[in-house]
Design a protein around this motif. Structure first.
Motif, PDB file in Angstrom:
ATOM      1  N   GLU A 213       0.862  -1.130   0.072  1.00  0.00           N
ATOM      2  CA  GLU A 213       0.108   0.000   0.095  1.00  0.00           C
ATOM      3  C   GLU A 213       1.049   1.397  -0.009  1.00  0.00           C
ATOM      4  O   GLU A 213       0.347   2.405  -0.323  1.00  0.00           O
ATOM      5  N   VAL A 214       2.079   1.033   0.431  1.00  0.00           N
ATOM      6  CA  VAL A 214       2.924   2.447   0.326  1.00  0.00           C
ATOM      7  C   VAL A 214       4.268   2.249  -0.668  1.00  0.00           C
ATOM      8  O   VAL A 214       4.824   1.144  -0.419  1.00  0.00           O
ATOM      9  N   PRO A 215       4.321   2.790  -1.373  1.00  0.00           N
ATOM     10  CA  PRO A 215       5.565   2.917  -2.366  1.00  0.00           C
ATOM     11  C   PRO A 215       6.737   2.454  -1.761  1.00  0.00           C
ATOM     12  O   PRO A 215       7.305   3.256  -0.646  1.00  0.00           O
ATOM     13  N   PHE A 216       7.660   1.499  -1.836  1.00  0.00           N
ATOM     14  CA  PHE A 216       8.611   1.199  -1.541  1.00  0.00           C
ATOM     15  C   PHE A 216       9.997   1.875  -2.172  1.00  0.00           C
ATOM     16  O   PHE A 216      10.112   2.142  -3.292  1.00  0.00           O
ATOM     17  N   ASP A 217      10.685   2.747  -0.920  1.00  0.00           N
ATOM     18  CA  ASP A 217      11.681   3.372  -1.436  1.00  0.00           C
ATOM     19  C   ASP A 217      12.980   2.677  -0.861  1.00  0.00           C
ATOM     20  O   ASP A 217      13.365   2.863   0.501  1.00  0.00           O
ATOM     21  N   THR A 218      14.031   2.370  -1.815  1.00  0.00           N
ATOM     22  CA  THR A 218      15.194   1.747  -1.508  1.00  0.00           C
ATOM     23  C   THR A 218      15.959   2.466  -0.133  1.00  0.00           C
ATOM     24  O   THR A 218      16.694   1.980   0.588  1.00  0.00           O
ATOM     25  N   ALA A 219      16.358   3.805  -0.781  1.00  0.00           N
ATOM     26  CA  ALA A 219      17.156   4.393   0.285  1.00  0.00           C
ATOM     27  C   ALA A 219      16.563   4.431   1.747  1.00  0.00           C
ATOM     28  O   ALA A 219      17.323   4.400   2.637  1.00  0.00           O
ATOM     29  N   ASN A 220      15.009   4.842   1.702  1.00  0.00           N
ATOM     30  CA  ASN A 220      14.547   4.837   3.008  1.00  0.00           C
ATOM     31  C   ASN A 220      14.739   3.366   3.641  1.00  0.00           C
ATOM     32  O   ASN A 220      14.908   3.328   4.994  1.00  0.00           O
ATOM     33  N   PHE A 221      14.538   2.359   2.870  1.00  0.00           N
ATOM     34  CA  PHE A 221      14.488   1.063   3.580  1.00  0.00           C
ATOM     35  C   PHE A 221      16.065   1.105   4.031  1.00  0.00           C
ATOM     36  O   PHE A 221      16.143   0.452   5.161  1.00  0.00           O
ATOM     37  N   LEU A 222      17.142   0.877   3.583  1.00  0.00           N
ATOM     38  CA  LEU A 222      18.365   0.830   4.084  1.00  0.00           C
ATOM     39  C   LEU A 222      18.729   1.637   5.166  1.00  0.00           C
ATOM     40  O   LEU A 222      19.305   1.214   6.083  1.00  0.00           O
ATOM     41  N   ASN A 223      18.084   3.116   5.152  1.00  0.00           N
ATOM     42  CA  ASN A 223      18.261   3.914   6.420  1.00  0.00           C
ATOM     43  C   ASN A 223      17.654   3.179   7.578  1.00  0.00           C
ATOM     44  O   ASN A 223      17.777   3.020   8.498  1.00  0.00           O
ATOM     45  N   ASP A 224      16.154   2.716   7.226  1.00  0.00           N
ATOM     46  CA  ASP A 224      15.399   2.054   8.335  1.00  0.00           C
ATOM     47  C   ASP A 224      16.148   0.946   8.994  1.00  0.00           C
ATOM     48  O   ASP A 224      16.342   0.606  10.348  1.00  0.00           O
ATOM     49  N   VAL A 225      16.775  -0.008   8.090  1.00  0.00           N
ATOM     50  CA  VAL A 225      17.414  -1.281   8.605  1.00  0.00           C
ATOM     51  C   VAL A 225      18.917  -0.841   9.240  1.00  0.00           C
ATOM     52  O   VAL A 225      18.979  -1.405  10.641  1.00  0.00           O
ATOM     53  N   GLU A 226      19.483   0.057   8.968  1.00  0.00           N
ATOM     54  CA  GLU A 226      20.871   0.498   9.606  1.00  0.00           C
ATOM     55  C   GLU A 226      20.389   1.201  10.926  1.00  0.00           C
ATOM     56  O   GLU A 226      20.885   0.789  12.242  1.00  0.00           O
ATOM     57  N   GLU A 227      19.368   1.907  10.988  1.00  0.00           N
ATOM     58  CA  GLU A 227      18.790   2.351  12.216  1.00  0.00           C
ATOM     59  C   GLU A 227      18.612   1.381  13.356  1.00  0.00           C
ATOM     60  O   GLU A 227      18.871   1.557  14.678  1.00  0.00           O
ATOM     61  N   ALA A 228      17.705   0.503  12.787  1.00  0.00           N
ATOM     62  CA  ALA A 228      17.115  -0.568  13.696  1.00  0.00           C
ATOM     63  C   ALA A 228      18.284  -1.440  14.180  1.00  0.00           C
ATOM     64  O   ALA A 228      18.296  -1.778  15.304  1.00  0.00           O
ATOM     65  N   TYR A 229      19.149  -1.644  13.405  1.00  0.00           N
ATOM     66  CA  TYR A 229      20.616  -2.454  13.746  1.00  0.00           C
ATOM     67  C   TYR A 229      21.262  -1.883  14.994  1.00  0.00           C
ATOM     68  O   TYR A 229      21.728  -2.421  15.839  1.00  0.00           O
ATOM     69  N   ARG A 230      21.337  -0.637  14.757  1.00  0.00           N
ATOM     70  CA  ARG A 230      22.114   0.153  15.808  1.00  0.00           C
ATOM     71  C   ARG A 230      21.464   0.119  17.221  1.00  0.00           C
ATOM     72  O   ARG A 230      21.981   0.043  18.122  1.00  0.00           O
TER      73      ARG A 230
END
Length: 402
Positions: A213-230
């Motif tokens: 339902e929400v367009p997937f943005d690769t850059a935002n996805f990578l930022n989200d994963v990196e922040e969650a990992y930290r």
């Protein structure tokens, strides 16, 4: 009251509780004074065209009762689209030959289109027939119904395995830091969203959820994963198989292959995202594909879901005997009650066929990487309760219709 025989068929991808709908329809037909023979068509509409019928009255009582706890489509399923004129002619001839006056089709979007076409054919040819669609799909994307039988059990299963994977990921020191779980859901994210039910605390998995339902943005996805990992040290992400970009194109799919309904074949977005994470973030990952386990895990079925699946089958037969036709049974949630409850109503097949119900945008957070409390409140009641399954030699004692 119209008198004659009935045929019941199943179509599309099975669910854990699809046979509960079959049971509800069969038991209601048993009690009917209008219905004579009760035929089950092998492999959906294809079984009717081939005159491949099962006499459901001749099945043993234990087999019929066993449908309550048996997954898969007991009558066999299909993905077949009625298009050819000879199919329509054959169908009508079979109905006349076997004096079939009641047709009940258990299925999802495309199956409701088939039921609509059958009803339209009967009306045009002046053949007295009652056609009722019985809903099922784990995708929960049928319109005009609060939810669809099959969804609650798939949601319960997905939330459970995500919870278990989160415990496993957190408790052991390995090089794997990110897990991607790819849930079914072609164009609607209802099932992937249900993974959020796994959380008991804020820091629990899933850490991120992405829906079509929400367009997937690769850059935002990578930022989200990196922040969650930290923040957490490990990351578990749940994604729908049908993620799309801002132009509406699937992030990953087989563009060379389509099914009989013209749908592109999906699958592989999980591995694609793992590869992306490893190359861009240098974090080791793996992906998990629950695949058909999501729709066949009767051992984790929701009792609420199983009971509602039974009732939509029962209501279909009861309403058909009141001269209702060209309809699908829908579930209506009763608002304002202290505890969850629902009732059943009929909606027109032509308003359901080939249409999809997507997650409301308001039930997805602003960042597009999680769900809101409104969705949790909607989904939580649907996974309540367990189905009592008999066991034999340590394994479920499922039944077969022969």
């Amino acid at each position: 009251m119209l008198k004659g025989n009935c045929v019941i068929a199943q179509s599309g991808g099975p669910t854990a509780v699809i046979n509960n709908s079959l049971l509800g329809a069969v038991e209601a037909a048993y009690r009917s004074e209008a219905i004579g023979e009760i035929y089950g068509a092998r492999n959906g509409i294809m079984g009717i065209l081939a005159e491949n019928f099962i006499d459901l009255r001749r099945q043993s009582p234990s087999t019929i009762k066993g449908l309550k706890f048996t997954p898969g489509a007991a009558l066999g399923s299909c993905r077949y689209q009625l298009k050819k004129q000879e199919d329509f002619e054959k169908l009508l001839n079979v109905f006349r030959k076997y004096n079939i006056r009641y047709f009940f089709y258990i299925g999802g979007n495309d199956s409701m289109d088939t039921a609509y076409k059958v009803n339209k054919l009967a009306l045009e040819e002046g053949y007295d027939l009652r056609v009722i669609g019985i809903p099922k799909t784990i995708d929960n994307d049928l319109p005009l119904t609060d939810h669809t039988p099959g969804y609650g059990s798939a949601a319960k299963y997905l939330a459970t395995i995500v919870m278990e994977m989160g415990i496993d990921l957190k408790c052991i020191v390995t090089s794997t830091k990110v897990v991607i779980v790819e849930a079914m859901g072609r164009n609607a994210g209802w099932l992937a969203a249900a993974a959020a039910l796994a959380r008991r605390r804020q820091e629990d998995v899933p850490h991120l959820i992405y829906l079509p339902e929400v367009p997937f943005d690769t850059a935002n996805f990578l930022n989200d994963v990196e922040e969650a990992y930290r923040r957490y040290g490990t990351v578990l992400v749940v994604v729908s198989e049908g993620l799309v970009d801002k132009n509406g194109n699937y992030i990953f799919n087989d563009t060379t292959t389509v099914d009989v309904f013209g749908h592109q074949r999906l699958g592989g977005v999980g591995q694609y995202l793992v590869n992306l994470i490893e190359s861009e973030l240098s974090l080791k990952g793996r992906f998990v594909l629950p695949a058909t386990c999501q729709r066949s895990a009767m051992h984790l079925a929701s009792r609420t879901d199983a009971e509602e699946a039974y009732h939509v089958g029962r209501v279909a037969v009861e309403e058909a005997q009141k001269d209702r036709t060209g309809c699908m049974v829908a579930i209506r949630r009763l608002e304002g009650a202290e505890e969850y409850s629902c009732t059943y109503e009929l909606v027109a097949l032509n308003e359901v066929a080939n249409r999809e119900k997507k997650m409301p945008r308001s039930w997805i957070n602003e960042a597009g990487n999680d769900v809101t409390q409104a969705f949790i409140n909607y989904a939580r009641p649907l996974i309540q309760g367990e189905v009592a399954i008999p066991y034999h030699n340590g394994l479920p004692a499922y039944v077969d219709i022969v």
